[in-house]
Design a protein around this motif. Structure first.
Motif, PDB file in Angstrom:
ATOM      1  N   TYR A   1       0.922  -1.229  -0.018  1.00 19.04           N
ATOM      2  CA  TYR A   1       0.109  -0.019  -0.066  1.00 19.04           C
ATOM      3  C   TYR A   1       0.862   1.268   0.113  1.00 19.04           C
ATOM      4  O   TYR A   1       0.666   2.187  -0.753  1.00 19.04           O
ATOM      5  CB  TYR A   1      -1.109   0.063   1.285  1.00 19.04           C
TER       6      TYR A   1
ATOM      7  N   ASN B   1      -5.081   8.874   5.126  1.00 18.48           N
ATOM      8  CA  ASN B   1      -6.306   9.111   4.218  1.00 18.48           C
ATOM      9  C   ASN B   1      -6.942  10.182   3.575  1.00 18.48           C
ATOM     10  O   ASN B   1      -8.054  10.339   3.436  1.00 18.48           O
ATOM     11  CB  ASN B   1      -7.544   8.415   5.213  1.00 18.48           C
TER      12      ASN B   1
ATOM     13  N   GLN C   1      -6.662   7.803  -0.757  1.00 12.71           N
ATOM     14  CA  GLN C   1      -7.983   6.915  -0.946  1.00 12.71           C
ATOM     15  C   GLN C   1      -7.870   6.454  -2.523  1.00 12.71           C
ATOM     16  O   GLN C   1      -8.278   5.561  -2.718  1.00 12.71           O
ATOM     17  CB  GLN C   1      -9.297   8.044  -0.643  1.00 12.71           C
ATOM     18  N   GLU C   2      -7.166   7.372  -3.196  1.00 14.15           N
ATOM     19  CA  GLU C   2      -7.224   6.927  -4.741  1.00 14.15           C
ATOM     20  C   GLU C   2      -6.328   5.828  -4.733  1.00 14.15           C
ATOM     21  O   GLU C   2      -6.614   4.798  -5.418  1.00 14.15           O
ATOM     22  CB  GLU C   2      -6.618   8.068  -5.485  1.00 14.15           C
TER      23      GLU C   2
ATOM     24  N   ASP D   1      -7.885   2.732  -3.516  1.00 12.99           N
ATOM     25  CA  ASP D   1      -8.814   2.423  -4.452  1.00 12.99           C
ATOM     26  C   ASP D   1      -8.226   1.558  -5.890  1.00 12.99           C
ATOM     27  O   ASP D   1      -8.678   0.431  -6.203  1.00 12.99           O
ATOM     28  CB  ASP D   1      -9.539   3.648  -5.222  1.00 12.99           C
ATOM     29  N   VAL D   2      -6.974   2.082  -6.200  1.00 18.83           N
ATOM     30  CA  VAL D   2      -6.490   1.394  -7.208  1.00 18.83           C
ATOM     31  C   VAL D   2      -5.940   0.232  -7.036  1.00 18.83           C
ATOM     32  O   VAL D   2      -6.085  -0.804  -7.598  1.00 18.83           O
ATOM     33  CB  VAL D   2      -4.998   2.338  -7.742  1.00 18.83           C
TER      34      VAL D   2
ATOM     35  N   ASN E   1      -9.395  -2.126  -6.069  1.00 15.37           N
ATOM     36  CA  ASN E   1     -10.205  -2.392  -7.145  1.00 15.37           C
ATOM     37  C   ASN E   1      -9.596  -2.418  -8.479  1.00 15.37           C
ATOM     38  O   ASN E   1     -10.457  -2.963  -9.228  1.00 15.37           O
ATOM     39  CB  ASN E   1     -11.217  -1.067  -7.272  1.00 15.37           C
ATOM     40  N   LYS E   2      -8.420  -2.070  -8.773  1.00 13.42           N
ATOM     41  CA  LYS E   2      -7.956  -2.545 -10.174  1.00 13.42           C
ATOM     42  C   LYS E   2      -6.901  -3.386  -9.967  1.00 13.42           C
ATOM     43  O   LYS E   2      -6.718  -4.148 -11.186  1.00 13.42           O
ATOM     44  CB  LYS E   2      -7.408  -0.917 -10.445  1.00 13.42           C
TER      45      LYS E   2
ATOM     46  N   LYS F   1     -14.128  -2.797   3.635  1.00 12.78           N
ATOM     47  CA  LYS F   1     -14.121  -2.006   2.519  1.00 12.78           C
ATOM     48  C   LYS F   1     -12.940  -1.099   2.465  1.00 12.78           C
ATOM     49  O   LYS F   1     -12.368  -0.667   3.394  1.00 12.78           O
ATOM     50  CB  LYS F   1     -15.374  -0.912   2.458  1.00 12.78           C
ATOM     51  N   PRO F   2     -12.574  -0.891   1.006  1.00 15.31           N
ATOM     52  CA  PRO F   2     -11.119  -0.027   1.116  1.00 15.31           C
ATOM     53  C   PRO F   2     -11.135   1.036   1.764  1.00 15.31           C
ATOM     54  O   PRO F   2     -10.079   1.552   2.765  1.00 15.31           O
ATOM     55  CB  PRO F   2     -10.827   0.378  -0.410  1.00 15.31           C
ATOM     56  N   LYS F   3     -12.327   2.071   1.719  1.00 16.60           N
ATOM     57  CA  LYS F   3     -12.328   3.498   2.509  1.00 16.60           C
ATOM     58  C   LYS F   3     -12.183   3.083   4.120  1.00 16.60           C
ATOM     59  O   LYS F   3     -11.815   3.728   4.922  1.00 16.60           O
ATOM     60  CB  LYS F   3     -13.432   4.441   2.119  1.00 16.60           C
TER      61      LYS F   3
END
Lengths: 316, 477
Positions: B240, B264, B269-270, B273-274, B277-278, B450-452
């Protein structure tokens, strides 16, 4: 070494002298003194290795002491205890531990008793079967954890490979929240079911045969005999086995450490694993001591309640 | 005939005597245990090493290190016994190893006992704060001034493996104290399949994800990505932190010791998310507990298009005995490429590697030998030999030498990455901070959070650790 006592005498006319009486023990060493002398090494070892560390941990639990930071320990009285009992993190680990204990011990009891019952009904090969079933219990939990980790690997593990050959999909045994805890329960059950089986088998073997004979004469059914003869007589012994397993399962550490490291996230972190982190990641010795003392207290209280129930059962 | 005396309860005075004896025994034991008052009330600070190396012993001596079990540890023992013995025939080098997950505990439990079976601790850069604050390692500032050519290093490398308080990223504070010298430099390399995605490595993080996506779609059975996700050691946290750096995020504001609202923020956050989720959907199923060995295994088995791993752990990838990619090193290199990490909003890469630190509890003779070893190890000719032996040196001349650059296909990656490095927090609370980050990132990667939510929990819990230094009770929860 003293000379051997002559059996004959060189002078037949003389009466063979009687064996001289054993020298009396020194007056300074009475029977009680002797007992103390024999017991004291073990007692000192127990004091040094068990009693003192326990009392020392009890003392540290009331302080903010850290093993690495050094410096004096400051008394904070019940500060650590309050923090532990009100911590959401601890509550979460307690719930995980509870689910684990109930799941693992419940499964082991059912399976262990069932296996013991089936073995007890066999007349041939009982010894060999019992020995084979006992093998998992003899292995080190770390070794068990390591080979189950390989077997449960989602990519290369033999379990998923077998599922694949049956046309079933891959299962992430150790990296998903629900399956990870189930995997821990399954592995613990694989290793410790034989323990319950062994004790249940001892209980089943001890049931007097004449009770079954009497039931047969009365043409009692198999189920009736099991429910009214076998189970009531084996039940107290089985409960003792459950007690031992529950205490062991309550302090589970090794399998968690090897199989999941408490993950995913902290979803398989048990109380013992959490104590380890508190004690060694930040070296918060005072908090870890209080945590350990609380765990001991919980076990003692629950055991006492359980033993009372057992005694009532016996009296009944 | 003598009859044994009836054994029964002792008379009341007898019992009192026994109770009193037991109580005295207990008090005496307690006093004896508490009696080592050396550390009681003593100021916790690192003792100083002499500026000049004291006279060395002529008697046989074993200089012990402690490290975790991986190829560089064995390389160090072999190299040091072969080379250092030429100068000090009476010295034997022993590198004690423990599993990676126990590395911190193995060192710091011995530090806690004020007795170590090692003379040189090989600490991660982030461990320095904890060791210095507790007075476990020697302050070698004067020794370095007198014996080490500091101008021969990139200042940040010297600072990262030795300075406390922590230096700003990319810099060194020349007035700050030094507690260690570099042993092994390291950073992440991108390992990519030239035969599947082409010879030219992706230049940006977005391009890397697209290439991995396409490769995975074109090659059934091969996953797009492989990287560290485990919740042991610092595995998931480094992953991370790397993505956070690349997307312009920060781990904390070191001056104000603020984490909440920094890690955070929008960039953080981006990055999360990457990652979740990616990148995660491009990894193999069940890879949520992968670390160094599992990533290497996936690459060696031809199961990953692009992977990220520490350079110092990548040597085995070129061993035909461990790989299905070819029967010779050359065949493997036809398929595998090594590149610096792609950039995105910044070009930051994670700082890895470790330094040498002298145990404060080692004997004087061994401390003197340890200082002599460090002086010897940091010499220009020895650093080049270390590079040729498979080590990653830190002196700039060694990093640019043919001995290093020709020793492995990933060594150029390291040399190019040095100016781009960023470290984590080097504070006494490091072990707890990294545990919080590891468990939460691992939870996000494996669908337990959840990521957030995971990122906000990291910020909140880490801030609470930094703010809890004055709290009375419950430290560590």
């Amino acid at each position: 070494m003293s000379d051997p006592v002559p059996l004959t005498t060189d002078h037949p006319g003389q009466v063979a002298s009687a064996t001289p009486p054993a020298r009396g023990r020194s007056r300074r060493l009475s029977d009680r003194g002797l007992a103390v002398a024999f017991i004291s090494p073990a007692l000192l070892l127990l004091l040094a290795m068990s009693v003192f560390p326990l009392l020392w941990a009890l003392y540290l639990s009331f302080t903010d002491y850290s093993a690495t930071r050094g410096g004096p320990a400051h008394f904070i009285w019940f500060g650590n205890y309050t923090a532990i009992l009100t911590s959401a993190q601890v509550h979460q680990r307690a719930l995980t531990t509870l689910i684990y204990v109930i799941g693992a011990v419940g499964l082991q009891t059912v399976l262990g008793f069932a296996i013991a019952y089936l073995i007890s009904r066999r007349t041939h090969g009982r010894g060999l079967l019992t020995t084979l079933f006992l093998v998992p219990m003899m292995l080190s939990p770390v070794v068990v954890g390591l080979f189950w980790r390989f077997m449960l690997d989602a990519q290369f593990g033999v379990v998923n490979s077998m599922l694949g050959s049956l046309g079933l999909g891959q299962v992430e045994w150790l990296t998903r929240q629900r399956t990870a805890l189930v995997s821990l329960i399954v592995v613990d059950t694989w290793q410790w079911t034989p323990f319950i089986m062994l004790i249940a088998l001892a209980g089943l073997t001890a049931v007097p045969k004449y009770l079954y004979e009497a039931a047969s004469i009365d043409r009692a059914s198999e189920w009736f005999r099991f429910r009214n003869i076998t189970l009531p007589l084996v039940w107290p012994l089985l409960l003792i086995a459950v007690l031992f397993r529950a205490i062991e399962a309550f302090r589970l550490f090794d399998l968690v450490y090897i199989l999941t490291s408490g993950g995913p996230g902290v979803s398989t972190e048990t109380l013992s694993f959490h104590v380890y982190k508190v004690a060694f990641l930040g070296f918060n010795t005072g908090t870890a001591s209080a945590y350990g003392i609380l765990m001991v207290l919980v076990v003692i209280v629950l055991t006492q309640l359980y033993l009372r129930y057992l005694n009532k059962l016996k009296e009944g | 005939m003598r009859y044994p005396k009836r054994i029964g309860r002792l008379s009341v005075p007898g019992r009192r005597v026994q109770l009193a004896t037991a109580a005295m025994l207990l008090v005496a034991t307690t006093v004896a245990a508490c009696g080592d008052g050396k550390d009681e009330g003593a100021e916790a600070s690192a003792p100083k090493a002499p500026a000049t190396i004291p006279e060395l012993t002529k008697d046989p001596l074993t200089l012990s290190f402690i490290w975790f079990d991986w190829p560089p540890a064995h390389a160090l023992e072999d190299f040091a016994n072969a080379e250092y013995k030429k100068e000090r025939p009476n010295a034997t080098i022993k590198v004690n190893t423990v599993p990676n997950a126990n590395w911190h505990d193995a060192m710091f439990t011995q530090f806690a006992a004020h007795k170590t079976d090692f003379d040189i601790a090989i600490l991660d850069s982030q461990h320095i704060g904890e060791a210095v604050t507790n007075g476990n390692i020697l302050d070698i500032t004067d020794f370095v001034k007198k014996n080490i050519d500091v101008a021969a290093y990139n200042p940040y490398l010297l600072a990262a493996y030795g300075q406390f308080p922590q230096a700003e990223t990319g810099k060194r504070d020349e007035n700050a104290s030094l507690y260690g010298l570099p042993l092994l430099g390291d950073t992440w390399t991108m390992i990519y399949r030239k035969d599947l995605i082409g010879d030219k490595p992706p230049q940006t993080w977005d391009q890397m994800i697209s290439a991995a996506e396409k490769c995975q779609a074109d090659n059934p059975g091969v996953s797009g990505l492989a990287f560290h996700q485990a919740n042991g050691s610092d595995a998931a946290a480094v992953t991370y932190n790397t993505v956070n750096g690349v997307y312009g995020g920060n781990l904390w504001d070191s001056k104000t010791r603020k984490i909440e609202g920094v890690i955070n923020d929008a960039a953080g956050q981006e990055a999360m998310d990457v990652l979740v989720n990616k990148m995660k959907p491009l990894t193999a199923k069940g890879s949520g507990n992968w670390f160094i060995d599992e990533v290497n295994a996936a690459v060696a088995q031809g199961k990953a298009c692009i992977a990220f791993n520490w350079i110092a752990a990548s040597g085995g990838l070129l061993d035909p005995k461990q790989s299905t990619l070819g029967t010779t090193r050359e065949q493997i290199l036809d398929k595998l490429g090594f590149a610096t990490l792609p950039s995105q909003k910044t070009n930051l890469v994670p700082l890895g590697g470790m330094g040498m630190h002298v145990s404060a509890y080692s004997s004087e003779a061994n401390q003197a030998e340890a200082l002599n070893f460090m002086e010897w190890f940091e010499r220009a000719d020895i650093q080049k030999k270390w590079a040729a032996a498979g080590g990653v040196p830190s002196r700039t001349d060694a990093l640019q030498s043919p001995e290093f650059l020709n020793a492995g296909p990933f060594n150029q990656v390291y040399t190019d990455s040095v100016p781009r490095m960023r470290d984590m927090w080097n504070v006494p609370e490091y072990a707890r901070l990294v545990n919080i980050e590891n468990t939460n990132v691992n939870a996000a990667l494996n669908g337990a959070k959840k990521p957030k939510e995971a990122l906000d929990d990291i910020a909140k819990e880490q801030q609470s650790v930094l703010d809890s230094s004055g709290r009375r009770g419950g430290g560590g929860l």
